[in-house]
Design an enzyme around this catalytic site. Structure first.
Site, PDB file in Angstrom:
ATOM      1  N   LYS A   1       0.899  -1.280  -0.060  1.00 25.40           N
ATOM      2  CA  LYS A   1       0.019  -0.072   0.045  1.00 25.40           C
ATOM      3  C   LYS A   1       0.874   1.175   0.048  1.00 25.40           C
ATOM      4  CE  LYS A   1      -3.935  -2.160   2.202  1.00 25.40           C
ATOM      5  NZ  LYS A   1      -4.963  -2.090   3.096  1.00 25.40           N
TER       6      LYS A   1
ATOM      7  N   TYR B   1     -12.154  -2.698  -3.739  1.00 29.05           N
ATOM      8  CA  TYR B   1     -12.733  -2.716  -2.638  1.00 29.05           C
ATOM      9  C   TYR B   1     -14.260  -2.447  -2.554  1.00 29.05           C
ATOM     10  CZ  TYR B   1      -8.442  -2.380   0.223  1.00 29.05           C
ATOM     11  OH  TYR B   1      -7.034  -2.707   0.486  1.00 29.05           O
TER      12      TYR B   1
ATOM     13  N   ARG C   1      -1.838 -14.296   4.388  1.00 29.03           N
ATOM     14  CA  ARG C   1      -2.477 -13.390   5.478  1.00 29.03           C
ATOM     15  C   ARG C   1      -1.831 -13.489   6.899  1.00 29.03           C
ATOM     16  NH1 ARG C   1      -7.272 -10.767   3.994  1.00 29.03           N
ATOM     17  NH2 ARG C   1      -8.135 -11.086   6.216  1.00 29.03           N
TER      18      ARG C   1
ATOM     19  N   THR D   1      -5.379  -7.185  10.607  1.00 35.03           N
ATOM     20  CA  THR D   1      -5.834  -5.698   9.939  1.00 35.03           C
ATOM     21  C   THR D   1      -5.228  -4.688  10.772  1.00 35.03           C
ATOM     22  OG1 THR D   1      -7.657  -6.807   8.970  1.00 35.03           O
ATOM     23  CG2 THR D   1      -7.904  -4.451   8.821  1.00 35.03           C
TER      24      THR D   1
ATOM     25  N   ARG E   1       2.423  -6.453   9.107  1.00 37.42           N
ATOM     26  CA  ARG E   1       1.601  -5.091   9.659  1.00 37.42           C
ATOM     27  C   ARG E   1       2.105  -4.840  10.950  1.00 37.42           C
ATOM     28  NH1 ARG E   1      -4.097  -7.210   7.364  1.00 37.42           N
ATOM     29  NH2 ARG E   1      -4.346  -5.754   5.585  1.00 37.42           N
TER      30      ARG E   1
ATOM     31  N   ASN F   1      -2.125   0.349   6.629  1.00 38.83           N
ATOM     32  CA  ASN F   1      -1.721  -0.864   7.172  1.00 38.83           C
ATOM     33  C   ASN F   1      -0.616  -1.840   6.327  1.00 38.83           C
ATOM     34  OD1 ASN F   1      -3.795  -1.770   5.391  1.00 38.83           O
ATOM     35  ND2 ASN F   1      -4.819  -2.948   6.989  1.00 38.83           N
TER      36      ASN F   1
ATOM     37  N   HIS G   1      -2.142  -5.509   1.401  1.00 39.71           N
ATOM     38  CA  HIS G   1      -3.485  -6.034   1.357  1.00 39.71           C
ATOM     39  C   HIS G   1      -3.134  -7.561   0.860  1.00 39.71           C
ATOM     40  CE1 HIS G   1      -7.250  -7.269  -0.510  1.00 39.71           C
ATOM     41  NE2 HIS G   1      -6.761  -7.834  -1.458  1.00 39.71           N
TER      42      HIS G   1
ATOM     43  N   GLU H   1      -9.407 -10.482  -7.722  1.00 35.06           N
ATOM     44  CA  GLU H   1      -8.687  -9.611  -7.259  1.00 35.06           C
ATOM     45  C   GLU H   1      -7.221  -9.557  -8.295  1.00 35.06           C
ATOM     46  OE1 GLU H   1      -7.466  -9.787  -3.357  1.00 35.06           O
ATOM     47  OE2 GLU H   1      -9.699  -9.056  -2.778  1.00 35.06           O
TER      48      GLU H   1
HETATM   49  O1  CDP Z   1      -7.101  -5.955   4.555  1.00 31.64           O
HETATM   50  P1  CDP Z   1      -7.980  -6.804   5.542  1.00 31.64           P
HETATM   51  O2  CDP Z   1      -8.456  -8.236   4.531  1.00 31.64           O
HETATM   52  O3  CDP Z   1      -7.076  -7.495   6.641  1.00 31.64           O
HETATM   53  O4  CDP Z   1      -9.123  -6.148   6.236  1.00 31.64           O
HETATM   54  P2  CDP Z   1     -10.660  -5.995   5.523  1.00 31.64           P
HETATM   55  O5  CDP Z   1     -11.601  -5.994   6.655  1.00 31.64           O
HETATM   56  O6  CDP Z   1     -10.850  -6.678   4.696  1.00 31.64           O
HETATM   57  O7  CDP Z   1     -10.662  -4.348   5.323  1.00 31.64           O
HETATM   58  C1  CDP Z   1      -9.908  -3.877   4.120  1.00 31.64           C
HETATM   59  C2  CDP Z   1      -9.075  -2.585   4.310  1.00 31.64           C
HETATM   60  O8  CDP Z   1     -10.145  -1.739   4.660  1.00 31.64           O
HETATM   61  C3  CDP Z   1      -8.105  -2.747   5.677  1.00 31.64           C
HETATM   62  O9  CDP Z   1      -6.889  -3.422   5.231  1.00 31.64           O
HETATM   63  C4  CDP Z   1      -7.922  -1.201   6.023  1.00 31.64           C
HETATM   64  O10 CDP Z   1      -6.886  -0.673   5.286  1.00 31.64           O
HETATM   65  C5  CDP Z   1      -9.277  -0.812   5.956  1.00 31.64           C
HETATM   66  N1  CDP Z   1     -10.205  -0.771   7.139  1.00 31.64           N
HETATM   67  C6  CDP Z   1     -10.202   0.422   7.912  1.00 31.64           C
HETATM   68  O11 CDP Z   1      -9.559   1.025   7.523  1.00 31.64           O
HETATM   69  N2  CDP Z   1     -11.013   0.349   9.047  1.00 31.64           N
HETATM   70  C7  CDP Z   1     -11.510  -0.801   9.431  1.00 31.64           C
HETATM   71  N3  CDP Z   1     -12.255  -0.976  10.549  1.00 31.64           N
HETATM   72  C8  CDP Z   1     -11.501  -2.011   8.657  1.00 31.64           C
HETATM   73  C9  CDP Z   1     -10.662  -1.889   7.576  1.00 31.64           C
HETATM   74 MG    MG Z   2      -9.872  -7.951   3.222  1.00 31.43          MG
END
Ligand code: CDP
Ligand code: MG
Length: 150
Positions: free
Chosen positions: A10, A50, A86, A92, A103, A113, A116, A127
């Site tokens: 990112k 997204y 992951r 996250t 992370r 973070n 992705h 994706e």
């Molecule tokens: O990236 P990951 O799959 O771990 O998390 P996600 O729940 O799919 O969310 C996608 C992205 O949205 C995260 O990596 C964060 O950059 C953002 N996000 C956020 O800003 N605040 C949250 N509460 C959840 C996600």
């Molecule tokens: Mg995700």
């Protein structure tokens, strides 16, 4: 099972010059790079990537962040690559991420973070196709393709 998964380095991690260190984490765990490109996401690609997050409280901030600077898109291949990557990335929210995860080491906060990674075979297929054409992903014929280019 051998899988492919999409990783994005990112804009926060890219701008802080963490890309090489992040890629090293994946290589150290035996994952193979089969496609990679430097690019800047526009609104169209970011919203496609997204789509499932549309309408969430963090969505606008996430869009602004993801389109704010260059990213590196990577397809990694390996045994159980989707779950493995992951695990290497960590949770996250970096405050909740285990020691030694990408992370924990490189993320700024829960939105910025660092990385992705796809979360299922279906999302990996969806994706990867947003960022790469089939001809940009190298397979076992790797050597042959390289010879043709040279
Ligand atoms: O990236 P990951 O799959 O771990 O998390 P996600 O729940 O799919 O969310 C996608 C992205 O949205 C995260 O990596 C964060 O950059 C953002 N996000 C956020 O800003 N605040 C949250 N509460 C959840 C996600
Ligand atoms: Mg995700």
């Amino acid at each position: 099972m051998k899988e492919k998964t999409l990783v994005l380095i990112k804009p926060d991690a890219f701008s802080m010059h963490y890309s090489g260190d992040i890629i090293k984490h994946y290589e150290n765990e035996g994952l193979k790079i089969v496609a990679m490109k430097l690019m800047k996401m526009d609104e169209r690609i970011a919203s496609k990537h997204y789509a499932e997050h549309f309408g969430r409280p963090y969505y606008k901030d996430l869009m602004g962040f993801m389109t704010s600077g260059p990213i590196i898109a990577i397809v990694l291949e390996g045994e159980n690559a989707i779950a493995n990557v992951r695990r290497i990335n960590g949770k996250t929210n970096p405050a909740m991420a285990d020691e030694g995860t990408i992370r924990k080491l490189y993320a700024t906060n829960g939105t910025r973070n660092a990385v992705h990674a796809s979360d299922s075979p279906e999302s990996a297929a969806r994706e990867i196709s947003i960022f790469f054409n089939a001809s940009e992903i190298l397979d076992e014929e790797y050597e042959v393709i390289m010879e043709e280019i040279l």
